[in-house]
Motif scaffolding. Structure first.
Motif, mmCIF file in Angstrom:
data_model
loop_
_atom_site.group_PDB
_atom_site.id
_atom_site.type_symbol
_atom_site.label_atom_id
_atom_site.label_comp_id
_atom_site.label_asym_id
_atom_site.label_seq_id
_atom_site.Cartn_x
_atom_site.Cartn_y
_atom_site.Cartn_z
ATOM 1 N N ALA A 60 -3.287 3.755 3.968
ATOM 2 C CA ALA A 60 -4.179 3.737 3.061
ATOM 3 C C ALA A 60 -3.896 5.358 2.465
ATOM 4 C CB ALA A 60 -5.662 4.152 3.689
ATOM 5 N N ARG A 61 -3.743 6.358 3.004
ATOM 6 C CA ARG A 61 -3.402 7.683 2.595
ATOM 7 C C ARG A 61 -1.768 7.744 1.911
ATOM 8 N NH1 ARG A 61 -5.860 12.408 1.779
ATOM 9 N NH2 ARG A 61 -4.593 14.068 2.021
ATOM 10 N N THR B 1 0.379 14.604 4.568
ATOM 11 C CA THR B 1 0.584 13.271 4.468
ATOM 12 C C THR B 1 1.889 12.696 5.169
ATOM 13 O OG1 THR B 1 -0.730 13.038 2.539
ATOM 14 C CG2 THR B 1 0.861 11.305 3.113
ATOM 15 N N CYS C 6 -9.248 0.473 0.901
ATOM 16 C CA CYS C 6 -8.477 1.172 1.120
ATOM 17 C C CYS C 6 -8.702 2.708 0.770
ATOM 18 C CB CYS C 6 -6.976 0.506 0.404
ATOM 19 S SG CYS C 6 -5.754 1.571 0.378
ATOM 20 N N ARG C 7 -9.338 2.730 -0.234
ATOM 21 C CA ARG C 7 -9.724 4.211 -0.619
ATOM 22 C C ARG C 7 -10.694 4.898 0.219
ATOM 23 N NH1 ARG C 7 -11.795 4.259 -6.432
ATOM 24 N NH2 ARG C 7 -11.391 6.515 -6.020
ATOM 25 N N ALA D 135 -3.053 6.374 -1.488
ATOM 26 C CA ALA D 135 -3.662 7.374 -2.202
ATOM 27 C C ALA D 135 -2.914 8.476 -2.878
ATOM 28 C CB ALA D 135 -4.701 8.122 -1.150
ATOM 29 N N ALA E 221 -8.966 6.040 3.013
ATOM 30 C CA ALA E 221 -8.151 7.589 2.846
ATOM 31 C C ALA E 221 -9.151 8.537 2.227
ATOM 32 C CB ALA E 221 -7.402 7.103 1.346
ATOM 33 N N PRO F 17 -5.150 3.923 8.322
ATOM 34 C CA PRO F 17 -5.315 5.254 7.635
ATOM 35 C C PRO F 17 -4.185 6.051 7.258
ATOM 36 C CG PRO F 17 -6.477 5.338 9.905
ATOM 37 C CD PRO F 17 -5.667 4.044 9.992
ATOM 38 N N GLU G 28 -11.410 8.782 -0.012
ATOM 39 C CA GLU G 28 -11.423 9.155 -1.505
ATOM 40 C C GLU G 28 -12.829 8.688 -2.019
ATOM 41 O OE1 GLU G 28 -7.721 8.477 -4.015
ATOM 42 O OE2 GLU G 28 -7.901 6.578 -2.564
#
Length: 161
Positions: free
Chosen positions: A78-79, A108, A13-14, A82, A17, A75, A19
């Motif tokens: 995931a964002r 976002t 997930c990170r 985040a 995003a 995405p 990260e």
């Protein structure tokens, strides 16, 4: 092994995003192996140097996720996860309100009221903080923390990351 899978799902997930940098993925693969996960590509990736080709690292990581039966999240989702982690870091004092202007968080696609309230308070850049807020930065920081608390205490979104 469930802890390793849970951890690798969060990493996925990170990663989705943006990260996690590609050069960090070989070490993450090694850590996943240490938790008991074991796939051919995970073993291979764990042995790669940080300076390996970023495209190859990404491809290998995504293959290792597939071998572990972990799907990359959407995405946008995931964002949004985040964004929640960012709000939690703000509340915990890990980042200052002005640090939020260092990324494109204002872009976002917020779907909940709590997300929209938080995102609406994030300036597009550091110079926008002074330009749009003037001398009232303390009020803005307070409003931002209130919105961050509301976001982190709101119901979870979609599949967990």
């Amino acid at each position: 092994m469930q802890n390793g899978l849970t951890s690798l799902r969060e990493v996925a997930c990170r990663y989705q995003a943006n990260e996690i940098r590609p050069e960090d993925l070989p070490m993450i693969a090694a850590e996943a192996l240490a938790t008991g996960l074991d796939t051919p590509t995970l073993c291979e990736l764990a042995g790669w140097p940080r300076n390996a080709d970023a495209r190859k690292i990404r491809n290998a990581f995504e293959q290792a996720l597939s071998e572990s039966e972990i799907e990359l999240p959407d995405p946008g989702l995931a964002r949004r996860h985040a964004l929640r982690r960012l709000a939690a870091r703000l509340i915990n004092g890990e980042i200052a309100p002005a640090d939020l202007a260092t990324d494109d968080w204002w872009e976002t696609e917020a779907e909940t009221a709590a997300e929209r309230s938080f995102v609406a308070l994030i300036p597009q850049c550091e110079c926008c903080i002074e330009y749009t807020l003037g001398l009232d930065q303390q009020t803005w920081a307070t409003q931002l923390r209130i919105a961050a608390l509301a976001l982190t205490s709101s119901p979870p979104i979609g599949p967990g990351c």
